[in-house]
Scaffold this motif. Sequence first.
Motif, mmCIF file in Angstrom:
data_model
loop_
_atom_site.group_PDB
_atom_site.id
_atom_site.type_symbol
_atom_site.label_atom_id
_atom_site.label_comp_id
_atom_site.label_asym_id
_atom_site.label_seq_id
_atom_site.Cartn_x
_atom_site.Cartn_y
_atom_site.Cartn_z
ATOM 1 N N GLU A 173 0.825 -1.202 0.000
ATOM 2 C CA GLU A 173 0.000 0.000 0.000
ATOM 3 C C GLU A 173 0.859 1.251 0.000
ATOM 4 O O GLU A 173 1.973 1.258 0.544
ATOM 5 C CB GLU A 173 -0.923 0.059 1.231
ATOM 6 N N PHE A 174 0.320 2.318 -0.580
ATOM 7 C CA PHE A 174 0.928 3.646 -0.518
ATOM 8 C C PHE A 174 0.006 4.552 0.294
ATOM 9 O O PHE A 174 -1.206 4.606 0.057
ATOM 10 C CB PHE A 174 1.120 4.236 -1.915
ATOM 11 N N LEU A 175 0.599 5.276 1.248
ATOM 12 C CA LEU A 175 -0.137 6.238 2.062
ATOM 13 C C LEU A 175 0.213 7.638 1.574
ATOM 14 O O LEU A 175 1.340 8.104 1.739
ATOM 15 C CB LEU A 175 0.225 6.074 3.536
ATOM 16 N N VAL A 176 -0.755 8.307 0.949
ATOM 17 C CA VAL A 176 -0.539 9.629 0.372
ATOM 18 C C VAL A 176 -0.934 10.690 1.396
ATOM 19 O O VAL A 176 -2.064 10.681 1.907
ATOM 20 C CB VAL A 176 -1.359 9.791 -0.930
ATOM 21 N N LEU A 177 -0.014 11.626 1.682
ATOM 22 C CA LEU A 177 -0.208 12.584 2.774
ATOM 23 C C LEU A 177 0.148 14.002 2.334
ATOM 24 O O LEU A 177 1.195 14.212 1.727
ATOM 25 C CB LEU A 177 0.692 12.223 3.968
ATOM 26 N N PRO A 178 -0.684 15.003 2.654
ATOM 27 C CA PRO A 178 -0.268 16.400 2.504
ATOM 28 C C PRO A 178 0.856 16.697 3.501
ATOM 29 O O PRO A 178 0.850 16.173 4.617
ATOM 30 C CB PRO A 178 -1.529 17.203 2.835
ATOM 31 N N GLY A 179 1.786 17.556 3.096
ATOM 32 C CA GLY A 179 2.972 17.761 3.920
ATOM 33 C C GLY A 179 2.930 18.943 4.863
ATOM 34 O O GLY A 179 3.910 19.175 5.583
ATOM 35 N N HIS A 180 1.831 19.693 4.911
ATOM 36 C CA HIS A 180 1.831 20.921 5.718
ATOM 37 C C HIS A 180 0.670 20.971 6.709
ATOM 38 O O HIS A 180 0.374 22.042 7.248
ATOM 39 C CB HIS A 180 1.767 22.146 4.813
ATOM 40 N N HIS A 181 0.007 19.847 6.975
ATOM 41 C CA HIS A 181 -1.092 19.840 7.939
ATOM 42 C C HIS A 181 -0.563 19.494 9.335
ATOM 43 O O HIS A 181 0.395 18.736 9.474
ATOM 44 C CB HIS A 181 -2.158 18.825 7.532
ATOM 45 N N LEU A 182 -1.235 20.023 10.332
ATOM 46 C CA LEU A 182 -0.815 19.818 11.714
ATOM 47 C C LEU A 182 -1.845 18.948 12.427
ATOM 48 O O LEU A 182 -2.985 19.371 12.662
ATOM 49 C CB LEU A 182 -0.675 21.164 12.431
ATOM 50 N N TYR A 183 -1.461 17.725 12.768
ATOM 51 C CA TYR A 183 -2.344 16.783 13.445
ATOM 52 C C TYR A 183 -1.498 15.614 13.932
ATOM 53 O O TYR A 183 -0.354 15.436 13.515
ATOM 54 C CB TYR A 183 -3.432 16.269 12.493
ATOM 55 N N ARG A 184 -2.062 14.813 14.825
ATOM 56 C CA ARG A 184 -1.389 13.599 15.289
ATOM 57 C C ARG A 184 -2.321 12.422 15.023
ATOM 58 O O ARG A 184 -3.436 12.368 15.526
ATOM 59 C CB ARG A 184 -1.052 13.697 16.774
ATOM 60 N N MET A 185 -1.855 11.481 14.188
ATOM 61 C CA MET A 185 -2.664 10.328 13.827
ATOM 62 C C MET A 185 -1.813 9.074 13.856
ATOM 63 O O MET A 185 -0.677 9.084 13.368
ATOM 64 C CB MET A 185 -3.271 10.500 12.424
ATOM 65 N N ASP A 186 -2.373 8.014 14.407
ATOM 66 C CA ASP A 186 -1.739 6.704 14.344
ATOM 67 C C ASP A 186 -2.220 6.036 13.059
ATOM 68 O O ASP A 186 -3.340 5.542 12.983
ATOM 69 C CB ASP A 186 -2.108 5.862 15.561
ATOM 70 N N TYR A 187 -1.394 6.042 12.046
ATOM 71 C CA TYR A 187 -1.797 5.498 10.754
ATOM 72 C C TYR A 187 -2.063 3.997 10.807
ATOM 73 O O TYR A 187 -2.686 3.454 9.896
ATOM 74 C CB TYR A 187 -0.726 5.786 9.704
ATOM 75 N N ARG A 188 -1.615 3.333 11.870
ATOM 76 C CA ARG A 188 -1.876 1.896 11.985
ATOM 77 C C ARG A 188 -3.372 1.614 12.081
ATOM 78 O O ARG A 188 -3.846 0.586 11.592
ATOM 79 C CB ARG A 188 -1.134 1.330 13.203
#
Length: 474
Positions: A173-188
Amino acid sequence: MVIVMQHPQSNSAYLQWKKQLGTTSPRIHRRRSQKIHCANSQRHHQSISQFPPMNQSVAAIILGDGSESRLYPLTKRRSEGAIPIAANYRLIDAVVSNCINSGISKIYALTQFNSTSLNSHLLRAYSGAGLGKEGFVEVIAAYQSLEDQGWFQGNADAVRRCLWVLEEYPVTEFLVLPGHHLYRMDYRELVELHWRSEADITVAVLNAIWDQDPGFGSLKITDESRVVELKDKTTGNPKCQNTFDCHWFSSMGIYLINRDVMIELLKDSFPSANDFSSEVIRGAISTGMKVMAYPFDGYWEDMRSIGAFYRANMETTRKCNRGYDFFKRDSLVYTLPRCLPPSVVTDSLVTDSVIGDGCILNRCKITGAVVGMRTRIEDGAIIEDSIIMGSDIYEMEVPQNSVDRKRMSIPIGIGEKTRIRTAIVDKNARIGKNVAIVNSDNVREGDREDQGYVIRDGIVVVLRSAVIPDGSIL
């Protein structure tokens, strides 16, 4: 220096809902009555430990921002991901740290506009930091080739043209992410939902009403968390109300896509698509692919304006922090290690503020401020509710052979008896003596770039390397 942080509280109803997903992440302070309930298939009973390790199965693709920035003039010479925040960090550090803390060790950063500062930071900060033997953060800058003569035309085009690099490792899988957002997420948690539902694509969505459209489209979600429709500004974004019959949720621009699906969509189905949200994701839905929604309830800021950036910084100084917690010990925020001396505070009063490394504070008063690295503040200066981004160098005296002696006569930093209130001072600015940056006329918007500053959302923004002469009133 007083920094008191407090974690948000969670109620029993919220914890019961999150138990279905197996998580208890903090809730956002903007709540809606209609929530997505994650539908876990009865056919799956594995725990996350029975799935492939994240560092082997998932690779992250962090996208740089485009040419149109909502944070100008802070992006005049840098991309949004490279903007300093909370004294010691850059915006992109939050996203990279999410990956590292989630066990994702293969990280690609695709950059193009004003990318020099961002590329330098990523290459220096993440050369092996917590990434293991096979982990990396690889910067792929925009390029031209014999096959592609132009630059990246959008985020989907950027990923398509870099597939030859992205396909080097056998991830699933590929996880596509914006690079300038501020948040904390457990991608698991997102990945587990994706695996359990056997989805082709999983999209992270805001499980709360948002005061402004984040710009990634609104998704229509069924009771089984499946995405069946996407609308954006071009097709008429639905205005979702806080009612139980509303099933539209805002996309966060975060996509987990199966490797084979990514290749099929970008190369075969939509070879000319430039944008993920409006073209690729909408196309995947229209062709019948299984697109699922992952609900996110934590703090999230997409930095949609100078005002939003200012407020995100100010939250770090609050005694009851409702924003992003940079001080959370069990979910560290990584950044570039620097060999700077401790800050020196001489006869100064510092209250409810965040002070970066290597600062020199001389007989000044600082209240509710974020003071970046290597900042020098002179006698009698008063800083209130402001962001001082700091300096790249120490400038102790004006060089005798300086070509621009008039400009260099004001050293980098904040001069004596200067007062700054509700302002953002970008890096390497030279603020003279007896200057007042207070916006006494309460101007909401103003352009004075030729004089070294602008006003956005009522906040005075002093440009990078600007010179504000002695006695100026802004």
